[in-house]
Design a protein around this motif. Structure first.
Motif, PDB file in Angstrom:
ATOM      1  N   LEU A   1      -3.923  -0.716  12.274  1.00  0.00           N
ATOM      2  CA  LEU A   1      -4.904  -0.399  11.407  1.00  0.00           C
ATOM      3  C   LEU A   1      -4.699  -1.339  10.139  1.00  0.00           C
ATOM      4  N   SER A   2      -5.432  -2.440   9.943  1.00  0.00           N
ATOM      5  CA  SER A   2      -5.317  -3.512   8.685  1.00  0.00           C
ATOM      6  C   SER A   2      -6.405  -3.859   7.766  1.00  0.00           C
TER       7      SER A   2
ATOM      8  N   GLY B   1       0.845  -1.147   0.120  1.00  0.00           N
ATOM      9  CA  GLY B   1       0.035  -0.043  -0.072  1.00  0.00           C
ATOM     10  C   GLY B   1       0.970   1.123   0.038  1.00  0.00           C
ATOM     11  N   CYS B   2       0.406   2.279   0.210  1.00  0.00           N
ATOM     12  CA  CYS B   2       0.752   3.847   0.405  1.00  0.00           C
ATOM     13  C   CYS B   2      -0.098   4.762   1.326  1.00  0.00           C
ATOM     14  N   LEU B   3       0.364   5.477   2.070  1.00  0.00           N
ATOM     15  CA  LEU B   3      -0.026   6.181   2.801  1.00  0.00           C
ATOM     16  C   LEU B   3       0.468   7.445   2.753  1.00  0.00           C
ATOM     17  N   SER B   4      -0.470   8.723   3.294  1.00  0.00           N
ATOM     18  CA  SER B   4       0.009  10.076   3.530  1.00  0.00           C
ATOM     19  C   SER B   4      -0.212  10.560   4.873  1.00  0.00           C
TER      20      SER B   4
ATOM     21  N   ALA C   1       2.553  -7.054   5.284  1.00  0.00           N
ATOM     22  CA  ALA C   1       0.926  -7.197   5.238  1.00  0.00           C
ATOM     23  C   ALA C   1       0.289  -5.838   4.860  1.00  0.00           C
ATOM     24  N   ALA C   2      -0.827  -5.932   4.640  1.00  0.00           N
ATOM     25  CA  ALA C   2      -1.773  -4.483   4.301  1.00  0.00           C
ATOM     26  C   ALA C   2      -2.040  -3.810   5.712  1.00  0.00           C
TER      27      ALA C   2
END
Length: 340
Positions: free
Chosen positions: A332-333, A15-18, A141-142
């Motif tokens: 958080l998953s 994934g990616c996060l901001s 993992a996600a």
């Protein structure tokens, strides 16, 4: 805004996060499921690019995703029914919505390919000295692992909480709230938004799927979004530190887990087109699932007093001491789940 919001982003295999400086808010987050689908469960408020937002409280200007609230709620001088008083510990600044850290820009610290860290210094008069926040994607993992550290300037008791807010589709009941084990459900002792309340006020129930409304009907409050235009709160007490949201139309679950000894309550914020004024404009459809040591969002003066939730044996505040850093971890998953 008093300063320009800056952002940091991370990408990993799942994934990616901001993350933004204002409020230290995490979001959006895009997760990659094992079957190749991409899902983005956190809410981003729809007014984030509106130039008029600069007149809003800082917490609302670029509202999104998840962030820590120290203290949780605010001393807002509400009218409360019998059994609720606001004579506990308070201080200058206790009226800031969800605490100073929710309304200011955080400083970036170590940020690299595997983590984002940041900290927030509180004003000299505040009982809290500093917050630290660490956001680490799980490389296998996600999922995202988060850590919050709280340092006190002087001895104090405060309600605190975490504020994950999730997006919802417009179809009523398309998402199912799946809490872990809990003892009781409480309704808010008043009106969260005048004219937009749904649940019978100041009541306890045994189950979230059978909640009485103000007009005498019963609703299943696990099925969201609700059909009615409403802005309301329910609190689960004695929860085991876990909750999931089953996105039935999209075939995935978002899962949140935390340390139940730190946060024995879960506040559920039903933001369901109930607020009509700017910036909400009757268009905000989202769900807050917020681990707390607090009585709703009623602030320090209520939460450190003998409120009904505290009287039932559930902590609604945490004691902090200088030189003793409070550290809590949560996760958080997402995972694939059946459609329908």
């Amino acid at each position: 805004m008093s300063a320009q919001t800056t952002r940091r982003a991370l990408a990993w295999a799942h994934g990616c996060l901001s993350v933004q400086s204002l409020g230290g808010m995490l979001g959006p987050v895009l997760f990659l499921l094992p079957d190749g689908r991409q899902v983005s469960p956190l809410q981003v408020a729809p007014w984030g690019n509106d130039p008029e937002r600069v007149a809003l409280p800082e917490i609302l200007q670029e509202l999104r995703g998840e962030w820590p609230c120290v203290p949780f709620g605010s001393d807002a001088g509400r009218n409360l029914p019998d059994g609720w008083t606001a004579t506990g510990e308070s201080f200058v600044g206790a009226g800031a919505p969800h605490g100073h850290g929710s309304n200011t820009h955080w400083d970036w610290r170590a940020c690299d390919d595997g983590q984002i860290t940041m900290e927030c210094h509180y004003p000299d008069h505040h009982p809290i000295r500093r917050l630290r926040r660490r956001i680490v994607p799980d490389q296998g993992a996600a999922a995202i692992d988060l850590t919050l550290e709280v340092e006190a300037r002087r001895p104090c008791r405060l309600p605190i909480g975490l504020h994950p807010t999730f997006r919802l589709s417009l179809r009523p009941g398309s998402v199912v709230i799946e809490p872990g084990r809990y003892d009781r459900v409480w309704s808010f002792p008043g009106d969260v938004e005048p004219g937009a309340a749904l649940f019978a006020p100041d009541r306890p129930w045994s189950s979230l799927d059978e909640i009485e409304t103000r007009d005498g009907f019963t609703v299943d409050a696990t099925q969201v979004p609700l059909a009615a235009d409403t802005e309301d709160l329910l609190q689960l007490s004695g929860i085991d530190g876990s909750v999931a949201l089953h996105y039935r139309d999209e075939g995935f679950r978002a899962r949140l887990s935390w340390q139940k000894e730190h946060f024995p309550g879960l506040l559920i914020w039903y933001s369901n087109r109930g607020r009509k004024a700017y910036p909400w404009n009757g268009r905000h459809v989202a769900l807050g699932v917020e681990p707390i040591a607090s009585a709703f969002d009623l602030g320090p003066a209520v939460c450190t007093d003998g409120n009904p939730i505290a009287a039932s044996g559930i902590a609604t505040a945490i004691a902090f001491e200088p030189g003793q850093t409070f550290v809590t971890h949560y996760r958080l998953s997402v995972e694939a789940a059946p459609i329908g």
